[in-house]
Design an enzyme around this catalytic site. Structure first.
Site, PDB file in Angstrom:
ATOM      1  N   ASP A 252       0.810  -1.228   0.000  1.00  0.00           N
ATOM      2  CA  ASP A 252       0.000   0.000   0.000  1.00  0.00           C
ATOM      3  C   ASP A 252       0.840   1.273   0.000  1.00  0.00           C
ATOM      4  O   ASP A 252       0.433   2.309   0.543  1.00  0.00           O
ATOM      5  CB  ASP A 252      -0.962   0.020   1.208  1.00  0.00           C
ATOM      6  CG  ASP A 252      -1.911  -1.152   1.177  1.00  0.00           C
ATOM      7  OD1 ASP A 252      -2.279  -1.591   0.071  1.00  0.00           O
ATOM      8  OD2 ASP A 252      -2.283  -1.632   2.260  1.00  0.00           O
ATOM      9  N   GLU A 253       1.995   1.220  -0.618  1.00  0.00           N
ATOM     10  CA  GLU A 253       2.905   2.371  -0.632  1.00  0.00           C
ATOM     11  C   GLU A 253       2.473   3.435  -1.642  1.00  0.00           C
ATOM     12  O   GLU A 253       3.003   4.553  -1.623  1.00  0.00           O
ATOM     13  CB  GLU A 253       4.331   1.911  -0.988  1.00  0.00           C
ATOM     14  CG  GLU A 253       4.969   0.957   0.021  1.00  0.00           C
ATOM     15  CD  GLU A 253       4.717  -0.504  -0.314  1.00  0.00           C
ATOM     16  OE1 GLU A 253       3.845  -0.791  -1.155  1.00  0.00           O
ATOM     17  OE2 GLU A 253       5.387  -1.366   0.293  1.00  0.00           O
TER      18      GLU A 253
ATOM     19  N   LYS B 220       1.869   2.175  -5.060  1.00  0.00           N
ATOM     20  CA  LYS B 220       2.413   1.619  -6.308  1.00  0.00           C
ATOM     21  C   LYS B 220       1.480   1.886  -7.484  1.00  0.00           C
ATOM     22  O   LYS B 220       1.941   2.143  -8.598  1.00  0.00           O
ATOM     23  CB  LYS B 220       2.629   0.100  -6.156  1.00  0.00           C
ATOM     24  CG  LYS B 220       3.632  -0.252  -5.073  1.00  0.00           C
ATOM     25  CD  LYS B 220       3.725  -1.751  -4.876  1.00  0.00           C
ATOM     26  CE  LYS B 220       2.467  -2.388  -4.357  1.00  0.00           C
ATOM     27  NZ  LYS B 220       2.066  -1.999  -2.985  1.00  0.00           N
TER      28      LYS B 220
ATOM     29  N   LYS C 237      -0.548   4.461  -7.969  1.00  0.00           N
ATOM     30  CA  LYS C 237      -0.404   5.845  -8.419  1.00  0.00           C
ATOM     31  C   LYS C 237       0.904   6.038  -9.190  1.00  0.00           C
ATOM     32  O   LYS C 237       0.928   6.679 -10.242  1.00  0.00           O
ATOM     33  CB  LYS C 237      -0.440   6.786  -7.210  1.00  0.00           C
ATOM     34  CG  LYS C 237      -0.372   8.240  -7.628  1.00  0.00           C
ATOM     35  CD  LYS C 237       0.422   9.050  -6.642  1.00  0.00           C
ATOM     36  CE  LYS C 237       0.934  10.279  -7.308  1.00  0.00           C
ATOM     37  NZ  LYS C 237       0.326  11.494  -6.842  1.00  0.00           N
TER      38      LYS C 237
ATOM     39  N   ASN D 179      -5.375  -9.951  -3.751  1.00  0.00           N
ATOM     40  CA  ASN D 179      -5.047  -9.420  -2.424  1.00  0.00           C
ATOM     41  C   ASN D 179      -4.554  -7.988  -2.578  1.00  0.00           C
ATOM     42  O   ASN D 179      -4.644  -7.172  -1.667  1.00  0.00           O
ATOM     43  CB  ASN D 179      -3.988 -10.287  -1.711  1.00  0.00           C
ATOM     44  CG  ASN D 179      -2.789 -10.645  -2.583  1.00  0.00           C
ATOM     45  OD1 ASN D 179      -2.779 -10.401  -3.781  1.00  0.00           O
ATOM     46  ND2 ASN D 179      -1.764 -11.220  -1.974  1.00  0.00           N
TER      47      ASN D 179
ATOM     48  N   GLY E 159      -4.557  -4.104  -3.873  1.00  0.00           N
ATOM     49  CA  GLY E 159      -5.541  -3.054  -4.165  1.00  0.00           C
ATOM     50  C   GLY E 159      -4.747  -1.821  -4.531  1.00  0.00           C
ATOM     51  O   GLY E 159      -4.108  -1.232  -3.675  1.00  0.00           O
ATOM     52  N   HIS E 160      -4.735  -1.489  -5.812  1.00  0.00           N
ATOM     53  CA  HIS E 160      -3.918  -0.371  -6.296  1.00  0.00           C
ATOM     54  C   HIS E 160      -4.845   0.763  -6.733  1.00  0.00           C
ATOM     55  O   HIS E 160      -5.701   0.569  -7.594  1.00  0.00           O
ATOM     56  CB  HIS E 160      -3.033  -0.822  -7.460  1.00  0.00           C
ATOM     57  CG  HIS E 160      -1.996  -1.826  -7.050  1.00  0.00           C
ATOM     58  ND1 HIS E 160      -1.045  -2.316  -7.904  1.00  0.00           N
ATOM     59  CD2 HIS E 160      -1.744  -2.411  -5.838  1.00  0.00           C
ATOM     60  CE1 HIS E 160      -0.267  -3.160  -7.247  1.00  0.00           C
ATOM     61  NE2 HIS E 160      -0.681  -3.252  -6.002  1.00  0.00           N
TER      62      HIS E 160
ATOM     63  N   GLN F   8       1.977  -5.911  -3.336  1.00  0.00           N
ATOM     64  CA  GLN F   8       2.446  -6.080  -1.939  1.00  0.00           C
ATOM     65  C   GLN F   8       3.766  -5.311  -1.735  1.00  0.00           C
ATOM     66  O   GLN F   8       3.981  -4.317  -2.406  1.00  0.00           O
ATOM     67  CB  GLN F   8       2.603  -7.574  -1.591  1.00  0.00           C
ATOM     68  CG  GLN F   8       1.284  -8.327  -1.446  1.00  0.00           C
ATOM     69  CD  GLN F   8       0.663  -8.746  -2.753  1.00  0.00           C
ATOM     70  OE1 GLN F   8       1.290  -9.359  -3.598  1.00  0.00           O
ATOM     71  NE2 GLN F   8      -0.601  -8.435  -2.958  1.00  0.00           N
TER      72      GLN F   8
ATOM     73  N   THR G 214      -9.720  -4.807   1.699  1.00  0.00           N
ATOM     74  CA  THR G 214     -10.581  -5.326   2.772  1.00  0.00           C
ATOM     75  C   THR G 214     -11.220  -4.225   3.626  1.00  0.00           C
ATOM     76  O   THR G 214     -12.073  -4.529   4.456  1.00  0.00           O
ATOM     77  CB  THR G 214      -9.768  -6.242   3.715  1.00  0.00           C
ATOM     78  OG1 THR G 214      -8.665  -5.475   4.222  1.00  0.00           O
ATOM     79  CG2 THR G 214      -9.240  -7.475   2.995  1.00  0.00           C
TER      80      THR G 214
ATOM     81  N   LEU H 129       3.882  12.541   1.007  1.00  0.00           N
ATOM     82  CA  LEU H 129       4.596  13.538   1.823  1.00  0.00           C
ATOM     83  C   LEU H 129       3.602  14.560   2.376  1.00  0.00           C
ATOM     84  O   LEU H 129       3.761  15.056   3.491  1.00  0.00           O
ATOM     85  CB  LEU H 129       5.666  14.242   0.958  1.00  0.00           C
ATOM     86  CG  LEU H 129       6.560  15.215   1.704  1.00  0.00           C
ATOM     87  CD1 LEU H 129       7.436  14.503   2.725  1.00  0.00           C
ATOM     88  CD2 LEU H 129       7.448  16.023   0.742  1.00  0.00           C
TER      89      LEU H 129
ATOM     90  N   GLY I 215       5.418  12.047  -4.104  1.00  0.00           N
ATOM     91  CA  GLY I 215       3.963  12.192  -4.194  1.00  0.00           C
ATOM     92  C   GLY I 215       3.486  13.229  -3.190  1.00  0.00           C
ATOM     93  O   GLY I 215       3.858  13.174  -2.013  1.00  0.00           O
TER      94      GLY I 215
END
Ligand code: GDP
Ligand code: IMO
Ligand code: MG
Length: 427
Positions: free
Chosen positions: A13-14, A16, A18, A38, A40-41, A223, A300, A331, A412
């Site tokens: 969830d970093e 990726k 975007k 699993n 979610g982008h 992930q 989830t 940021l 970002g």
């Protein structure tokens, strides 16, 4: 020509999705190589939000070929649903290609995932219960059913009959659950085959031909490094390899063909699910990050655990992935904090630990050591040049890059496609 692998540096969830969407502007191909739904982008374009689970985040551009490699596990019901959702929103999906070597997720995988979690009790992993682990288990056990089988009706029925017999034995005798009906699954998957057949193509061949033709290729990891089956915080990991090396395996490309590896990290850190987390904040600062960063799972909906940026983790990710660049996201979420901390090392039994510990036992007993920075009040979502950032934000990032040992290419400052600062365009 350039091939770029994008990987998560932390626990997923970093941002990726975007960053993939941003870099995809200059790419010809976008390739998913591991994981499944699993993931979610999230991609936000002109205020419109798209949540992608299986389809590569390049799909919003009509002229990019989007590929799903052999390393991905595919729940065909989810995939069809996602494709239909995109089409309803006016997105063309004909440029999708799926590897026949990719393995399929079945309803019994999801149920076994739930049963395993229940059995683990307090030791649960906190999986997404999407059947990911059980599907990769079947792949390794040579019980798996692949996209190639799906589109060959006789092969499919034979393999399903055998595998389902095994799964029903497990469900009945170990978990005391209802059995799955062969005819029902067979009928549903035959329908999925009709819908997906047109997308099936030799992904490895397409990617290698594109490399020969000098095209720009972006490999979109799912992930994050610390969820890697081998290099993550085992057993609190996923069942695939989110690290850069997996791009070769999961797309069928030789390692010498990868030019650049870019790691995506938040300006802080989050984790969904269980497992150790040295810099976790369980106080009001953690709550502030969760609220300001909208830190709730894309797949989830679970609240994400939040903490300070951990340079021990980032240095480890730099080593495991061979990072050339960092893309630091969110940021803007740090605006308004009085002070910001950066974890520089851990303390373990009175010793200073600078390298990420290989054992869960040691990691669980590590206390973070911090450098503290004054925060900034200004909102920064409109900023597009380093020089226009508040001085304190600049100093924070400079130190983060210095301690991690990796230059920052992208920053970002908001969820939108254009809310990004470019130090180096990568492609
Ligand atoms: P992924 O799984 O790595 O693609 O990340 P997710 O999409 O699960 O979570 C990242 C969340 O942060 C999404 O809601 C994005 O829209 C959002 N996001 C990404 N980059 C930025 C950023 O720079 N600033 C802000 N405020 N939000 C961002
Ligand atoms: P993206 O691609 C964050 C976590 C789960 C759980 C562990 C194992 O959006 O960054 P699994 O269902 O894979 O067996 O769950 O991994 N997890 C993720 N956490 N982002 C993800 O994907 C994740 N995919 C799996 O929460 O802790
Ligand atoms: Mg996500």
């Amino acid at each position: 020509m350039a091939t770029v692998v994008l990987v998560g540096v932390q626990w997923g969830d970093e941002g990726k999705g975007k960053v993939t969407d941003f870099l995809a502007q200059r790419a010809d191909l976008v390739v998913r190589y591991q994981g499944g739904n699993n993931a979610g982008h999230t991609v936000v374009v002109n205020g419109e939000e798209f949540k992608l689970h299986l389809i590569p985040s390049g799909i919003l551009y009509p002229d990019k070929l989007c590929l799903i490699g052999n390393g991905v596990v595919i729940d065909p019901a989810v995939m069809i649903n996602e494709l239909e959702g995109l089409v309803r929103r006016g997105i063309a999906v004909d440029n999708l290609r799926i590897s026949p070597r990719a393995h399929l997720i079945f309803p019994y995988h999801c149920r076994i995932d739930q049963c395993e979690e229940e059995c683990r009790g307090t030791g649960k992993i906190g999986t997404t219960c999407r059947g990911i682990g059980p599907a990769y288990m079947d792949k390794a056990a040579r019980l798996g059913i692949r996209v190639a089988d799906l589109i060959e009706p006789e092969e499919f029925s034979t393999r399903l009959a055998y595998t389902l017999k095994e799964k029903n034995k497990l469900l009945a005798n170990v978990y005391y659950r209802d059995l799955f009906d062969f005819k029902e699954i067979e009928a549903a998957y035959k329908k999925y085959a009709v819908a997906l057949r047109k997308y099936v193509a030799d992904v490895s061949l397409i990617v290698n031909q594109a490399i020969e033709q000098g095209k720009h290729i972006l490999f979109e990891g799912a992930q994050g490094t610390l969820l890697d089956l081998d290099h993550g915080t085992y057993p609190y990991v996923t069942s695939s390899h989110p690290i850069a090396a997996a791009a070769c395996l999961g797309a069928g490309v030789g390692p010498k063909k990868i030019d650049w590896v870019t790691g995506v990290a938040k300006a802080y850190i989050t984790r969904v699910g269980e497992g150790p987390f040295p810099t976790e904040l369980t106080d009001e600062t953690g709550e502030h990050l969760r609220n300001r960063g909208h830190e709730y799972g894309t797949t989830t909906g679970r609240p994400r655990r939040c903490g300070w940026f951990d340079t021990v983790v980032a240095r480890y990710a730099a080593r495991i992935n061979g990072l050339d660049y960092l893309a630091i996201t969110k940021l803007d979420v740090l605006s308004g904090l009085e002070n910001i901390k950066l974890c520089v090392a851990y303390q373990h039994k009175g010793e200073i630990v600078k390298e990420f510990p290989p054992t869960l036992h040691e990691l669980s007993n590590c206390k973070p050591l911090y450098e503290e920075f004054p925060g900034w009040r200004e909102e920064i979502s409109h900023v597009r040049k380093n020089g226009d950032l508040p001085g304190n934000a600049r100093r924070y990032l400079e130190r983060l890059a210095e301690l991690t040992g990796v230059p920052i290419a992208l920053i970002g400052v908001g969820p939108g496609r254009e809310e990004i600062m470019v130090n180096n365009p990568i492609f």
